[in-house]
Each structure stands twice: as structure tokens, then as C-alpha cells.
Scaffold this motif. Structure first.
Motif, PDB file in Angstrom:
ATOM      1  N   MET A   1       0.837  -1.199   0.000  1.00 53.54           N
ATOM      2  CA  MET A   1       0.000   0.000   0.000  1.00 53.54           C
ATOM      3  C   MET A   1       0.874   1.253   0.000  1.00 53.54           C
ATOM      4  O   MET A   1       1.908   1.296   0.649  1.00 53.54           O
ATOM      5  CB  MET A   1      -0.879  -0.014   1.247  1.00 53.54           C
ATOM      6  CG  MET A   1      -2.031   0.969   1.140  1.00 53.54           C
ATOM      7  SD  MET A   1      -2.987   1.028   2.675  1.00 53.54           S
ATOM      8  CE  MET A   1      -1.800   1.656   3.829  1.00 53.54           C
ATOM      9  N   ASN A   2       0.423   2.250  -0.766  1.00 58.66           N
ATOM     10  CA  ASN A   2       1.206   3.473  -0.838  1.00 58.66           C
ATOM     11  C   ASN A   2       0.985   4.340   0.401  1.00 58.66           C
ATOM     12  O   ASN A   2      -0.097   4.836   0.640  1.00 58.66           O
ATOM     13  CB  ASN A   2       0.795   4.237  -2.107  1.00 58.66           C
ATOM     14  CG  ASN A   2       1.374   5.624  -2.135  1.00 58.66           C
ATOM     15  OD1 ASN A   2       2.361   5.887  -1.465  1.00 58.66           O
ATOM     16  ND2 ASN A   2       0.767   6.500  -2.903  1.00 58.66           N
ATOM     17  N   THR A   3       2.054   4.481   1.182  1.00 61.90           N
ATOM     18  CA  THR A   3       1.953   5.349   2.356  1.00 61.90           C
ATOM     19  C   THR A   3       2.787   6.614   2.140  1.00 61.90           C
ATOM     20  O   THR A   3       3.082   7.337   3.070  1.00 61.90           O
ATOM     21  CB  THR A   3       2.472   4.612   3.606  1.00 61.90           C
ATOM     22  OG1 THR A   3       3.784   4.129   3.314  1.00 61.90           O
ATOM     23  CG2 THR A   3       1.582   3.453   3.988  1.00 61.90           C
ATOM     24  N   ALA A   4       3.184   6.839   0.877  1.00 62.37           N
ATOM     25  CA  ALA A   4       4.054   7.979   0.586  1.00 62.37           C
ATOM     26  C   ALA A   4       3.333   9.288   0.867  1.00 62.37           C
ATOM     27  O   ALA A   4       2.180   9.461   0.507  1.00 62.37           O
ATOM     28  CB  ALA A   4       4.467   7.925  -0.879  1.00 62.37           C
ATOM     29  N   GLU A  44      18.552  -6.472   0.549  1.00 58.15           N
ATOM     30  CA  GLU A  44      18.477  -5.103  -0.005  1.00 58.15           C
ATOM     31  C   GLU A  44      17.623  -5.102  -1.282  1.00 58.15           C
ATOM     32  O   GLU A  44      16.833  -4.181  -1.510  1.00 58.15           O
ATOM     33  CB  GLU A  44      19.890  -4.576  -0.289  1.00 58.15           C
ATOM     34  CG  GLU A  44      19.952  -3.169  -0.881  1.00 58.15           C
ATOM     35  CD  GLU A  44      19.693  -2.031   0.131  1.00 58.15           C
ATOM     36  OE1 GLU A  44      19.443  -2.324   1.329  1.00 58.15           O
ATOM     37  OE2 GLU A  44      19.724  -0.860  -0.303  1.00 58.15           O
ATOM     38  N   ALA A  45      17.779  -6.142  -2.112  1.00 57.52           N
ATOM     39  CA  ALA A  45      16.983  -6.218  -3.348  1.00 57.52           C
ATOM     40  C   ALA A  45      15.489  -6.251  -3.006  1.00 57.52           C
ATOM     41  O   ALA A  45      14.679  -5.534  -3.618  1.00 57.52           O
ATOM     42  CB  ALA A  45      17.375  -7.454  -4.164  1.00 57.52           C
ATOM     43  N   LEU A  49      12.419  -3.235  -3.794  1.00 56.55           N
ATOM     44  CA  LEU A  49      11.101  -3.457  -4.405  1.00 56.55           C
ATOM     45  C   LEU A  49       9.978  -2.990  -3.476  1.00 56.55           C
ATOM     46  O   LEU A  49       9.020  -2.351  -3.911  1.00 56.55           O
ATOM     47  CB  LEU A  49      10.935  -4.942  -4.745  1.00 56.55           C
ATOM     48  CG  LEU A  49      11.794  -5.406  -5.921  1.00 56.55           C
ATOM     49  CD1 LEU A  49      11.941  -6.923  -5.935  1.00 56.55           C
ATOM     50  CD2 LEU A  49      11.180  -4.919  -7.247  1.00 56.55           C
ATOM     51  N   ARG A  50      10.114  -3.285  -2.189  1.00 54.25           N
ATOM     52  CA  ARG A  50       9.057  -2.868  -1.243  1.00 54.25           C
ATOM     53  C   ARG A  50       9.034  -1.350  -1.104  1.00 54.25           C
ATOM     54  O   ARG A  50       7.968  -0.740  -1.011  1.00 54.25           O
ATOM     55  CB  ARG A  50       9.284  -3.545   0.122  1.00 54.25           C
ATOM     56  CG  ARG A  50       9.038  -5.049   0.017  1.00 54.25           C
ATOM     57  CD  ARG A  50       9.188  -5.772   1.349  1.00 54.25           C
ATOM     58  NE  ARG A  50       8.984  -7.197   1.165  1.00 54.25           N
ATOM     59  CZ  ARG A  50       9.827  -8.151   1.548  1.00 54.25           C
ATOM     60  NH1 ARG A  50      10.958  -7.837   2.169  1.00 54.25           N
ATOM     61  NH2 ARG A  50       9.557  -9.423   1.324  1.00 54.25           N
ATOM     62  N   LEU A  79       6.616  -8.774  -3.169  1.00 53.74           N
ATOM     63  CA  LEU A  79       5.377  -7.989  -3.345  1.00 53.74           C
ATOM     64  C   LEU A  79       4.094  -8.799  -3.491  1.00 53.74           C
ATOM     65  O   LEU A  79       3.006  -8.217  -3.457  1.00 53.74           O
ATOM     66  CB  LEU A  79       5.533  -7.066  -4.563  1.00 53.74           C
ATOM     67  CG  LEU A  79       6.690  -6.067  -4.500  1.00 53.74           C
ATOM     68  CD1 LEU A  79       6.788  -5.299  -5.803  1.00 53.74           C
ATOM     69  CD2 LEU A  79       6.513  -5.104  -3.327  1.00 53.74           C
ATOM     70  N   HIS A  80       4.179 -10.116  -3.699  1.00 52.17           N
ATOM     71  CA  HIS A  80       2.961 -10.910  -3.877  1.00 52.17           C
ATOM     72  C   HIS A  80       2.313 -11.193  -2.527  1.00 52.17           C
ATOM     73  O   HIS A  80       3.043 -11.534  -1.588  1.00 52.17           O
ATOM     74  CB  HIS A  80       3.308 -12.231  -4.589  1.00 52.17           C
ATOM     75  CG  HIS A  80       2.107 -12.930  -5.137  1.00 52.17           C
ATOM     76  ND1 HIS A  80       1.338 -13.793  -4.386  1.00 52.17           N
ATOM     77  CD2 HIS A  80       1.541 -12.896  -6.377  1.00 52.17           C
ATOM     78  CE1 HIS A  80       0.354 -14.264  -5.130  1.00 52.17           C
ATOM     79  NE2 HIS A  80       0.451 -13.743  -6.333  1.00 52.17           N
TER      80      HIS A  80
END
Ligand code: NAP
Length: 290
Positions: A1-4, A44-45, A49-50, A79-80
Motif C-alpha cells: 500500500m502506498n503510504t508515501a 536489499e533487493a 522493491l518494497r 510484493l505478492h
């Protein structure tokens, strides 16, 4: 979810009926050296992505040829189940050999296998966008595409692909593909120092089709130029931020997929790409690609 809390620079664009943020993320360099094998730092990879999703990015570019399989597996692991708004764009048309080269794989059976492999490694029932990668490691080649592109159109009719695009394509091949079926994007090499597609970008913009530059920061050897450094110093920005801001300002149909294997660089790029470049800055930067 975008919390930006801060919106991403550039706003959004529609890939067909799929809205994406113009500031996206390219996952290729998450794999090991030479885009082969696992990353040196898997945690880190996964964090990169997260963080991309946390920042609000809804466009991730990948391919099952990266690693091979590694990048898609990382995306799946990080991300899945995917956020509803996330669009994963993949590409088919090349495979990997034991030396890490990218031999073409564009026979109908190769493409059917590649689409199946992408569906499986990403863990989805249909792929949002599939680019047919043409040409070879040296760049676009004037080869026919009707059989290969027609195979992807069949897979689209079978419900396995939502939208199609082409990559590493000449302007002639873009037109050939469009004569067969609609495309939503073209993914070619383009950046401040490599501007052979200027006319194509303008033509696609007039048609409402996205142009997605690969190697937006110069690829494996990030861009270096005294003009770029001078503009960046004047604006108290990083050269990478200026290179991305220039692309966003170049044309509204340009979508960014900068790669990075570092959370810090991802944040820096997302924060910096919204930089407003003046006509003086643009004129100075224009000298680089001439
Ligand atoms: N269609 C095709 O044939 C094709 C070919 C190539 C690539 N692609 C796609 O295009 C995407 C982008 O290409 P790319 O990742 O190869 O090249 P790129 O985005 O031009 O550059 C990535 C490089 O820039 C460095 N970088 C990123 N942000 C930085 C920062 N703030 N400061 C310093 N260095 C920074 C990265 O190193 P760090 O990891 O250290 O940040 C990495 O080495 C790929 O991920 C892939 O999805 C497509």
C-alpha cells in the motif's frame, strides 16, 4: 500500500486502460553481475522493491530473462499478493545462454514458453503488458516481426496478456506492429547522451502511446558529462536527478524505469526527478546528445 506522503514526480500515464505512475522502477539490475544469478544482497533487493511500492510507484519493468528468473522471483517474493494498482511490465523475445549472452528466442514456441514462464514466476493469471524484444545486444535490427508479434496477439486473445508493446525496435518495426494490433508502449534505449529516437518519441506522443527509455541513467555505466555535472551543481541536485528530470520534461509520454539496487538511490531518484529545469538548463543539457 502506498503510504508515501510526497507524490511522485511526473504524475500518471495510461498504458491502455492501466494507469501507471510516470516514475516507475526497472528491476533488471537486481540480479547478479551481468544480470545473471542472484543478487549479492538479497535483503536489499527485496527492500528496494518494497520501497518502490511504498513510494507510490505503480510501474515495475522486468523480464524472466533477468537472472534468468531471478528478478521475477524477487518481485514475487517481495510484493505478492500484489497491490491492486501495481502494473508489472515484462518482455519476451530473448533468452540467456551459459555465457550470459542474450540469444533471440522469437519462434512461436519460444514466445509461448516465455509467456508461460513469466506467468508462473510472477504468480499471475495474466500479464499486464508484454513487450516483444527485437534486435540483439548491438541494438535494433531490421528483421521481420509479423510471426512473433502475431503469436503475442494470439496469447492476448487467449487472455494471457492485457496489452502489447515492442522493445529495441526501429520506427519501421513499430509501424509494422501497429498494423497488426494496437501497442501501448515502445521500450528503446534513450537518455541525455543517446537521442536517436527523438522523432519516434514525438510521433508516439501524438498517438497517445508511451515511450519507455531503457538505460535512462546510462545503464551499466551511468551517465557522465561535464555539462550534466555543471547543471546539477548549479541546481544543488545529483546528476542522476537532472538526467531523470530532463526525461520527464522531454515529453509527457515518457515513462521512467530507472534501475537501482539501493534503497538510498531509489529514494534520491524519486525525490530528485521532479526538479524543474529552466530553458537555460535545457539548452546546456541539449549539447550532450548532439
Ligand atoms: N528492453 C531492453 O532491451 C532493456 C535493456 C536494458 C534495460 N532494460 C530495462 O531498463 C531498466 C533500466 O535500465 P538499467 O537499470 O540497466 O539502467 P539505468 O536505469 O540507466 O541505470 C542503472 C544504474 O544507475 C545506477 N544508479 C541509479 N541511481 C543512482 C544514483 N542515485 N546515484 C548513482 N548511481 C545510480 C545504478 O547503480 P546502483 O544499483 O548502485 O544504484 C545502476 O548501475 C532495467 O531495469 C530494465 O528493466 C530494458
Amino acid at each position: 500500500m502506498n503510504t508515501a506522503s510526497t507524490p511522485l514526480p511526473g504524475g500518471t500515464w495510461n498504458l491502455g486502460d492501466l494507469p501507471v505512475t510516470r516514475f516507475g522502477y526497472g528491476a533488471m539490475q537486481l540480479a547478479g553481475p551481468g544480470v545473471m544469478g542472484p543478487p549479492a544482497d538479497q535483503d536489499e533487493a527485496l527492500a528496494v522493491l518494497r520501497e518502490a511500492v511504498e513510494l507510490g510507484i505503480t510501474h515495475i519493468d522486468t523480464s524472466d530473462a533477468y537472472g534468468p528468473r531471478i528478478t521475477n522471483q524477487l518481485i514475487h517474493k517481495a510484493l505478492h499478493p500484489y497491490p491492486d494498482a501495481l502494473r508489472i511490465v515484462t518482455k519476451v523475445g530473448a533468452t540467456r545462454d551459459a555465457q550470459g549472452a542474450w540469444p533471440p528466442a522469437r519462434r512461436p514456441e519460444d514466445l509461448r514458453r516465455a509467456v508461460r514462464d513469466n506467468l508462473e514466476s510472477l504468480g499471475v493469471d495474466a500479464l499486464d503488458v508484454v513487450n516483444l524484444r527485437l534486435g540483439d545486444a548491438t541494438g535494433p535490427q531490421p528483421e521481420p516481426l509479423a510471426e512473433a508479434f502475431g503469436t503475442l496477439v494470439e496469447l492476448q486473445r487467449e487472455g494471457l496478456i492485457r496489452h502489447l508493446g515492442v522493445s529495441n525496435a526501429t520506427a519501421q518495426q513499430v509501424a509494422e506492429a501497429q498494423a497488426i494490433a494496437p501497442i501501448v508502449c515502445v521500450q528503446n534505449m534513450y537518455n541525455l547522451a543517446h537521442r536517436y529516437d527523438d522523432d519516434l518519441i514525438d510521433r508516439l506522443a501524438a498517438q497517445g502511446i508511451a515511450y519507455v527509455p531503457f538505460f535512462p541513467l546510462g545503464g551499466f555505466s551511468p551517465l557522465q558529462s561535464s555539462a550534466l555535472s555543471a547543471v546539477a551543481a548549479r541546481l544543488e541536485a545529483t546528476p542522476m536527478a537532472v538526467a531523470l528530470a530532463w526525461l520527464l520534461q522531454r515529453s509527457a509520454n515518457i515513462l521512467l524505469i530507472p534501475g537501482t539496487s539501493s534503497v538510498a538511490h531509489l529514494r534520491q531518484n524519486a525525490a530528485g526527478a521532479g526538479l524543474a529545469l529552466s530553458s537555460e538548463d535545457l539548452a546546456e543539457l541539449d549539447q550532450i546528445g548532439r
